[in-house]
Design an enzyme around this catalytic site. Structure first.
Site, PDB file in Angstrom:
ATOM      1  N   GLY A 243       5.152  -3.483   5.189  1.00 48.40           N
ATOM      2  CA  GLY A 243       3.810  -3.092   5.634  1.00 48.40           C
ATOM      3  C   GLY A 243       3.754  -2.951   7.137  1.00 48.40           C
ATOM      4  O   GLY A 243       4.776  -2.934   7.802  1.00 48.40           O
ATOM      5  N   ASN A 244       2.533  -2.813   7.667  1.00 50.07           N
ATOM      6  CA  ASN A 244       2.358  -2.760   9.120  1.00 50.07           C
ATOM      7  C   ASN A 244       1.041  -3.438   9.489  1.00 50.07           C
ATOM      8  O   ASN A 244       0.275  -3.832   8.608  1.00 50.07           O
ATOM      9  CB  ASN A 244       2.427  -1.309   9.615  1.00 50.07           C
ATOM     10  N   ALA A 245       0.807  -3.570  10.779  1.00 46.71           N
ATOM     11  CA  ALA A 245      -0.290  -4.422  11.262  1.00 46.71           C
ATOM     12  C   ALA A 245      -1.634  -3.702  11.373  1.00 46.71           C
ATOM     13  O   ALA A 245      -2.573  -4.243  11.945  1.00 46.71           O
ATOM     14  CB  ALA A 245       0.093  -5.025  12.606  1.00 46.71           C
TER      15      ALA A 245
ATOM     16  N   ALA B 203      -2.353   4.103   9.046  1.00 48.41           N
ATOM     17  CA  ALA B 203      -0.973   3.983   9.524  1.00 48.41           C
ATOM     18  C   ALA B 203      -0.045   4.003   8.310  1.00 48.41           C
ATOM     19  O   ALA B 203       0.166   2.967   7.670  1.00 48.41           O
ATOM     20  CB  ALA B 203      -0.799   2.692  10.309  1.00 48.41           C
TER      21      ALA B 203
END
Ligand code: CTP
Ligand code: CA
Length: 228
Positions: A33-35, A100
């Site tokens: 995943g990402n932030a 994102a």
């Protein structure tokens, strides 16, 4: 105030906003995943609704409360996000890719839980995902405004603009919202500073909380079409 002037300038329009960060499954219980918090996308969706638009929010793993009055499509992976955006494109006057997406996804996600093997490490092969923004932009079924975002680590404004112009050209979108993330924390924070560019160069700059930024972005969308 400016709000009174802006009021309802998106009435009769359908806008599609993506928000959040995608999850790419490594196995049934783990993901890459990402932030991204989804805050800027939520602010954009809410601002458009306030200005009278019908809003579809494509939400990728957004943990924040979603404002009422939006149509919501929940997605998990970049492939899901792509499918949702492509399905919505033909009915959209504007599409904003504030989400994102992951750039890479496992070639071959494990069917069962990945187990440790002695004290060895783990190597996972990744392939590139679909570039949703570029595909939307290059394959338009109708007249519409398409907006992308780019967070870049640039040494100064000149480098930021140079990176932004190259990315806008590569993506083929109408507007690109640029921010320089070299110094500060943007992910998950309330404040932001952005420059909006089109193919000719900068069209607006703004700083403030994500609601303020959202209204500047819709101003630029409206301005880019005369009357969207
Ligand atoms: N984007 C997309 N699909 C992807 C990756 C990115 O639609 N698979 C969109 C993002 O939502 C954003 C814009 O493209 O609006 C720019 O994202 P960014 O990560 O800056 O661009 P990339 O082409 O992935 O380039 P980089 O190698 O710099 O990450
Ligand atoms: Ca990327």
């Amino acid at each position: 105030t400016v709000d009174a002037v802006r009021a309802r300038d998106l009435a009769g329009r359908h806008v599609v906003v993506s928000a959040g960060g995608t999850h790419e499954a490594l196995d049934p219980v783990r993901f890459l995943g990402n932030a991204s918090s989804g805050r800027q996308g939520l602010a954009l969706a809410q601002a458009a609704a306030l200005r009278g638009a019908r809003v579809t929010l494509v939400a990728a793993n957004v943990a924040l409360p979603i404002p009422s009055g939006l149509e919501v499509v929940r997605v998990t992976s970049t492939a899901d996000l792509a499918e949702a955006m492509f399905a919505l494109q033909a009915d959209a006057d504007a599409l904003v890719m504030a989400a994102a997406p992951a750039d890479f996804t496992p070639v071959d996600p494990a069917v069962g839980k990945i187990k440790k093997d002695g004290d060895g490490g783990l190597t996972v092969a990744f392939k590139q995902t679909t570039d949703v923004l570029a595909t939307l932009s290059h394959d338009r079924p109708r007249d519409q405004v398409i907006v992308g975002f780019a967070a870049e680590t640039a040494a100064d404004d000149a480098e930021l603009l140079q990176l932004g112009r190259a990315k806008l050209a590569r993506k083929g979108c109408d507007l690109l919202v640029l921010n320089n993330v070299s110094g500060g924390a943007v992910f998950g924070s309330d404040a932001n500073a952005i420059t909006i560019i089109d193919a000719t160069g900068p069209v607006a700059s703004a700083s403030g909380d994500k609601t303020v930024i959202a209204h500047h972005i819709w101003d630029a969308v409206v301005a880019s079409k005369g009357d969207l």
